[in-house]
Scaffold this motif. Structure first.
Motif, PDB file in Angstrom:
ATOM      1  N   ALA A   1       0.621  -1.252   0.433  1.00 29.06           N
ATOM      2  CA  ALA A   1      -0.377   0.500  -0.384  1.00 29.06           C
ATOM      3  C   ALA A   1       0.987   1.520  -0.243  1.00 29.06           C
ATOM      4  O   ALA A   1       0.587   2.329  -0.234  1.00 29.06           O
ATOM      5  CB  ALA A   1      -1.153  -0.212   1.185  1.00 29.06           C
ATOM      6  N   ILE A   2       2.452   1.275   1.111  1.00 28.70           N
ATOM      7  CA  ILE A   2       2.865   2.097   0.722  1.00 28.70           C
ATOM      8  C   ILE A   2       3.032   2.994  -1.140  1.00 28.70           C
ATOM      9  O   ILE A   2       3.743   3.798  -0.758  1.00 28.70           O
ATOM     10  CB  ILE A   2       3.772   1.295   1.871  1.00 28.70           C
ATOM     11  N   ARG A   3       4.061   1.375  -1.442  1.00 30.79           N
ATOM     12  CA  ARG A   3       4.368   1.877  -2.815  1.00 30.79           C
ATOM     13  C   ARG A   3       3.784   2.050  -3.911  1.00 30.79           C
ATOM     14  O   ARG A   3       3.661   3.118  -4.347  1.00 30.79           O
ATOM     15  CB  ARG A   3       5.197   0.299  -3.063  1.00 30.79           C
ATOM     16  N   PHE A   4       2.838   1.903  -3.279  1.00 33.61           N
ATOM     17  CA  PHE A   4       1.218   2.577  -4.037  1.00 33.61           C
ATOM     18  C   PHE A   4       0.914   3.707  -4.184  1.00 33.61           C
ATOM     19  O   PHE A   4       0.873   4.571  -4.643  1.00 33.61           O
ATOM     20  CB  PHE A   4       0.218   1.585  -4.429  1.00 33.61           C
ATOM     21  N   LEU A   5       1.373   4.411  -2.535  1.00 40.59           N
ATOM     22  CA  LEU A   5       0.994   5.807  -2.163  1.00 40.59           C
ATOM     23  C   LEU A   5       2.624   6.452  -2.400  1.00 40.59           C
ATOM     24  O   LEU A   5       2.328   7.383  -4.095  1.00 40.59           O
ATOM     25  CB  LEU A   5       1.789   6.030  -0.832  1.00 40.59           C
ATOM     26  N   GLU A   6       3.913   6.184  -2.805  1.00 38.68           N
ATOM     27  CA  GLU A   6       5.208   6.615  -3.012  1.00 38.68           C
ATOM     28  C   GLU A   6       4.595   7.021  -4.969  1.00 38.68           C
ATOM     29  O   GLU A   6       5.001   7.979  -5.171  1.00 38.68           O
ATOM     30  CB  GLU A   6       5.814   5.614  -3.196  1.00 38.68           C
TER      31      GLU A   6
END
Ligand SMILES: [Fe+2]
Ligand SMILES: [Fe+2]
Length: 278
Positions: free
Chosen positions: A211-216
């Motif tokens: 989920a964090i990589r998607f936001l990044e």
């Protein structure tokens, strides 16, 4: 089976008794100062950008509604505490209200823009092989501890710089609802943690990373498409790109990474032991 082609993101209101019931549930939508923005001085190309931004926001809220609904099902299947499930049962309704608010803002700017989407891939579903508890925990981590928790400071900051009463009312409503969504994921985790193994925590860390990589990736896109505010309805321009990205980075550390690490969930290559909590 062949995949369906993308579909147009369109919305409709059924009207009649159904709409009346909905309006009664959430009267604040109709009470907002619709039709009061004067955009006559806004350059046409910036209005198109604002229409795109609000239409995109409506679609993101729509996706979040699906995420909230998936979470709700998982919570029920996991027999999470009844009051926790009851609190979460309001979230899909909140998100549908946000969908309408954003879509109506696009209409205020001159109309929605075209979004072609794949309804079969609106949100990444949970691992069907996982236990009911882990399905609920995966939803809580991906959609709430990361997605909703990070959106709160960004929405609040956007609300603070909005000047006109209409976008202020719209953002104010969204901020108010999101405050409850943001804490939900960690409340769930605090209940679930004693029931989770070390491996479960590592698996949840991998879900958080996803989920964090998607936001990044989204923030990289924002970095490459910088914009500055020019008129009252220009939602993305309300905050300068650098301010937005700096707040996003700082909030990721304080509101997502550290709270996950504090709960023994390794995330983004960091292990709980390596972090000192002050
Ligand atoms: Fe929302
Ligand atoms: Fe939300």
């Amino acid at each position: 089976m062949a995949r369906r082609a993308g579909e147009l993101f369109e919305l409709e209101i059924l009207g009649g008794n159904t709409e009346r019931r909905f309006r009664k549930m959430r009267p604040e939508v109709e009470e907002m100062p619709w039709g009061t923005m004067d955009l006559s001085g806004a350059p046409p190309e910036r209005l198109i950008e604002a229409r795109k931004a609000w239409t995109g926001a409506a679609y993101q809220e729509h996706r979040t509604a699906a995420a909230c609904a998936i979470t709700l099902r998982a919570l029920i299947e996991a027999r999470a505490p009844l009051d926790l499930i009851a609190v979460a049962s309001r979230f899909p309704l909140d998100e549908m209200v946000h969908v309408e608010l954003c879509a109506r803002m696009a209409m205020e700017m001159g109309g929605g823009t075209e979004i072609i989407h794949d309804p079969d891939a609106m949100v990444l579903d949970v691992n069907p092989e996982a236990s009911p508890l882990m399905r609920a925990a995966e939803c809580a981590v991906r959609f709430f501890c990361v997605g909703e928790a990070i959106s709160i400071p960004l929405l609040r900051a956007t609300w603070h710089v909005a000047k006109h009463p209409l976008p202020r009312a719209v953002m104010g409503r969204i901020v108010k609802d999101e405050a409850a969504h943001g804490v939900f994921g960690f409340t769930f985790l605090d209940w679930a943690l004693p029931r989770l193994s070390e491996q479960d925590r590592r698996d949840l860390g991998a879900s958080a990373d996803l989920a964090i990589r998607f936001l990044e990736r989204q923030w990289d896109h924002t970095r490459r498409h910088r914009r500055e505010p020019v008129h009252d309805g220009d939602v993305l321009g309300w905050m300068k790109t650098d301010d937005y990205l700096a707040l996003a980075e700082q909030s990721m550390e304080t509101l997502v990474l550290r709270p996950l690490l504090a709960r023994g969930i390794p995330v983004m290559g960091r292990t709980p032991e390596a972090v000192e909590f002050v």
